[in-house]
Design an enzyme around this catalytic site. Structure first.
Site, PDB file in Angstrom:
ATOM      1  N   ARG A  42       0.840  -1.190   0.000  1.00  0.00           N
ATOM      2  CA  ARG A  42       0.000   0.000   0.000  1.00  0.00           C
ATOM      3  C   ARG A  42       0.885   1.254   0.000  1.00  0.00           C
ATOM      4  NH1 ARG A  42      -4.952   1.834  -1.370  1.00  0.00           N
ATOM      5  NH2 ARG A  42      -6.052   2.921   0.289  1.00  0.00           N
ATOM      6  N   THR A  75      -9.443   0.269 -10.096  1.00  0.00           N
ATOM      7  CA  THR A  75      -8.428  -0.574  -9.497  1.00  0.00           C
ATOM      8  C   THR A  75      -8.423  -1.784 -10.401  1.00  0.00           C
ATOM      9  OG1 THR A  75      -8.949   0.326  -7.358  1.00  0.00           O
ATOM     10  CG2 THR A  75      -7.941  -1.845  -7.339  1.00  0.00           C
ATOM     11  N   SER A 109      -7.672   1.042   2.991  1.00  0.00           N
ATOM     12  CA  SER A 109      -8.106   0.563   1.679  1.00  0.00           C
ATOM     13  C   SER A 109      -9.339  -0.323   1.826  1.00  0.00           C
ATOM     14  CB  SER A 109      -6.973  -0.254   1.055  1.00  0.00           C
ATOM     15  OG  SER A 109      -7.415  -0.900  -0.120  1.00  0.00           O
ATOM     16  N   GLY A 165     -13.233  -1.172  -7.308  1.00  0.00           N
ATOM     17  CA  GLY A 165     -14.506  -0.510  -7.048  1.00  0.00           C
ATOM     18  C   GLY A 165     -14.578   0.250  -5.739  1.00  0.00           C
ATOM     19  N   GLY A 166     -13.435   0.691  -5.205  1.00  0.00           N
ATOM     20  CA  GLY A 166     -13.482   1.462  -3.961  1.00  0.00           C
ATOM     21  C   GLY A 166     -14.188   0.680  -2.875  1.00  0.00           C
TER      22      GLY A 166
HETATM   23  O1  DON Z   1      -7.731   1.085  -1.899  1.00  0.00           O
HETATM   24  C1  DON Z   1      -8.905   1.365  -2.099  1.00  0.00           C
HETATM   25  O2  DON Z   1      -9.826   0.894  -1.482  1.00  0.00           O
HETATM   26  C2  DON Z   1      -9.238   2.300  -3.229  1.00  0.00           C
HETATM   27  N1  DON Z   1      -8.173   3.213  -3.494  1.00  0.00           N
HETATM   28  C3  DON Z   1      -9.564   1.511  -4.407  1.00  0.00           C
HETATM   29  C4  DON Z   1     -10.001   2.415  -5.500  1.00  0.00           C
HETATM   30  C5  DON Z   1     -10.792   1.729  -6.464  1.00  0.00           C
HETATM   31  O3  DON Z   1     -11.098   0.577  -6.382  1.00  0.00           O
HETATM   32  C6  DON Z   1     -11.231   2.613  -7.539  1.00  0.00           C
HETATM   33  N2  DON Z   1     -11.741   1.887  -8.566  1.00  0.00           N
HETATM   34  N3  DON Z   1     -11.947   0.850  -8.801  1.00  0.00           N
END
Ligand code: DON
Length: 577
Positions: free
Chosen positions: A107, A382, A453, A474-475
């Site tokens: 990370r 991501t 995260s 997907g955040g």
């Molecule tokens: O680490 C995380 O949870 C976010 N930065 C992930 C971002 C993300 O998945 C954006 N798109 N898919």
């Protein structure tokens, strides 16, 4: 065609791995795209070219870690929306021989000059632009060190041979997919205003068309330094100097010291259970594994199979479990190197049972769940890939730049995009509200700290044997996408492809709404509303690239998410002609 020497090498490798049938019969290993099932190894990722590069590494005798390194580096070239050198992520590895699992935490970290209120203006409000793109939002990248660390711990082939395919792609060029063309086109304004990304990716100010060939010579040079020196070829020397130079010129905070001091950490995974299956997933600084195990713990007390997939009762229960786990996430989770996190309690069956007892037939308002916590947008960029080799070694890897193309900045001469991961910290201390803003203490910015995260690279075992390898972008929706696919396989007995294709839902406690994919029927939405839920139709959720290991046959079955452009590549043994 493989040369005779290469064939002999492949056989020798299979023999060494104990793949007797392949070694004894005059069979040759062959890489095939999108196989129905294979035994010789499998890579499933968002990009068919990167999957194939990973599978070719397996074919050459590499193990799952080798293939994961090559796949990740290839994705950094071919899928720059999320594949990266300038970002970070998490890798979960299971060794077949010992059954041991470990994670590599790569990370990003806050630079030493970072402060908790660095994204607040003089009026105390968040500077939304600075907190999403540009130089200030860049965290210290972790990917080169993460891949290098994973390779040193578990790789078998020479490091430089794993970097070579990515160098070739960057140097000789690769075909721009429709997805990449559309992605680059959509960035015209930002890429042009930050200049270097336009120089790197555009031709005379114009984004490349689908089907054209894109070459990335600066990126290739950066990769060559990594190939030659390993991670130090990125974190010290010319690459680090170029990053620092640009950071100082443009008002960013990352310095050479931050880069030289970056460490990837091998950590124990978090573990839980669900209906007789063992769940192995990513712990802090990701919230993914903890929230996943919590939700499964809550859901275990309900018979989801009885109400059936996609049914209002099933979705109601999923949403109620999600709300509660996401509330705990906001309250407790952060980087355990900096803040105490009550992991044991959060993962306990008692805690799950307590939350479960608060779930009824109607929606519980989010505010009631998070009493005392409230004081007053996340994208799809991501990427996750899954790998298994012939011996059964497994890698489940999610990594990211955070937003699409990250901070949208490139240090001149380096060729790679930098992340905007600082955005994942709680950037307005003290402010937790109904919009989804979280300002709780555990995830406030501190120098050297890793931002929380939601990445959830996961492995499911049954009777001690691997059954499912999965993860998603997907955040915050990541955790719920993994939950959905896992429940579809375990509760609803779907095939891996059906489990991935089925429409998904997301609840993250605040805002207090269920966001559903368009595939959830209108009648189902109405039934959820009648239970007291607010329902909003959102875009496609997640992009899960998974592998199911068939318990009956031991075959590896790919599940590629077609919400974007997923593709698998596997190894089959063909009889010699
Ligand atoms: O680490 C995380 O949870 C976010 N930065 C992930 C971002 C993300 O998945 C954006 N798109 N898919």
């Amino acid at each position: 065609m493989l040369s005779l020497r290469a064939k002999k090498r492949v056989r020798a490798v299979f023999a060494a791995l104990g793949i007797g049938a392949l070694a004894a019969s005059a069979a040759r290993a062959e890489v095939v795209s999108d196989p129905a099932s294979v035994r010789g190894g499998l890579v499933v990722s968002v990009d068919p070219v990167a999957s194939r590069i990973g599978a070719e590494v397996l074919e050459r005798g590499g193990n799952a870690v080798d293939a994961a390194v090559a796949t990740a580096l290839a994705l950094a070239v071919t899928f720059p929306e999320a594949g990266n050198l300038g970002g970070g992520g998490f890798m979960l590895v299971r060794e077949a021989s010992s059954g041991a699992a470990y994670t590599v935490d790569y990370r990003e970290r806050a630079p030493r000059l970072a402060t908790p209120d660095m994204f607040l203006g003089t009026d105390g409000r968040i500077d939304r632009r600075a907190a999403s793109v540009g130089w200030l939002v860049v965290g210290v990248p972790g990917t080169p060190m993460g891949l290098w660390t994973a390779h040193r711990r578990g790789g078998r082939l020479a490091w430089r041979d794993l970097v070579a395919p990515a160098i070739k792609l960057a140097e000789e060029g690769f075909v721009v997919t429709a997805i990449l063309a559309e992605g680059l086109e959509s960035q015209q304004e930002d890429f042009t205003s930050f200049r270097e990304p336009a120089r790197v990716y555009f031709d005379n100010g114009k984004p490349p068309a689908a089907g054209s060939t894109l070459r990335l010579p600066d990126f290739a040079r950066t990769l060559r330094r990594i190939a030659e020196h390993g991670a130090p070829g990125f974190y010290v020397g010319p690459t680090a100097e170029l990053v620092e130079l640009a950071m100082i010129a443009e008002g960013g905070l990352v310095r050479r010291d931050d880069l030289a001091g970056y460490e990837a950490v091998i950590r124990e995974p978090v573990r839980g259970h669900y209906r007789g299956h063992e769940i192995v997933s990513m712990g802090p600084p990701s919230s993914g594994g903890v929230a996943l195990i919590q939700m499964l713990g809550i859901l275990e007390g309900f018979n989801l199979a009885e109400s059936g997939p996609g049914q209002p009762r099933t979705l109601h229960l999923l949403a109620e479990a999600m709300k509660r786990a996401f509330c705990d996430r906001a309250r407790f989770l952060g980087d355990t190197d900096f803040v105490p996190v009550p992991l044991e309690r959060l993962l306990s069956t008692e805690h799950a049972a307590r939350w479960r007892s608060t779930i009824g037939p109607r929606a519980t308002p989010a505010a009631a769940i998070g009493q005392g916590l409230l004081t007053g947008t996340e994208a799809n960029e991501t990427t996750h890939f899954s790998v298994i080799d012939a011996a059964g070694n497994i890698v489940s890897n999610t990594y990211t730049l955070e937003g699409r193309f990250g901070a949208k900045v490139i240090a001149p001469g380096t060729g790679f995009l930098l992340n905007n991961e600082m955005h994942d910290f709680n950037i307005r201390p003290g402010q937790t509200d109904e919009t989804g803003l979280i300002g709780t203490e555990p995830n406030l910015i501190a120098p050297g700290k890793r931002m929380l995260s939601s990445q959830t690279p996961t492995l499911v075992l049954h009777d001690g044997k691997p059954l499912l390898v999965l993860g998603s972008p997907g955040g915050r929706t990541i955790i719920n996408t993994v939950l959905a696919v896992l429940s579809n396989v375990i509760d609803h007995r779907m095939t891996i492809q059906e489990a991935i294709d089925a429409p998904r839902v997301h609840h993250q406690w605040e805002p207090d709404e269920i966001v559903v994919e368009p595939g959830i029927p209108v009648a189902t939405r109405a039934a959820l509303e009648a239970m007291g839920h607010v329902v909003r139709v959102g875009p496609a959720q997640g992009d899960c690239h998974a592998i199911l290991i068939d318990p009956a046959t031991g075959e590896f079955i790919p599940g590629a998410d077609r919400r974007r452009q997923g593709g698998a590549a596997g190894i089959v043994a063909r009889p010699e002609r």
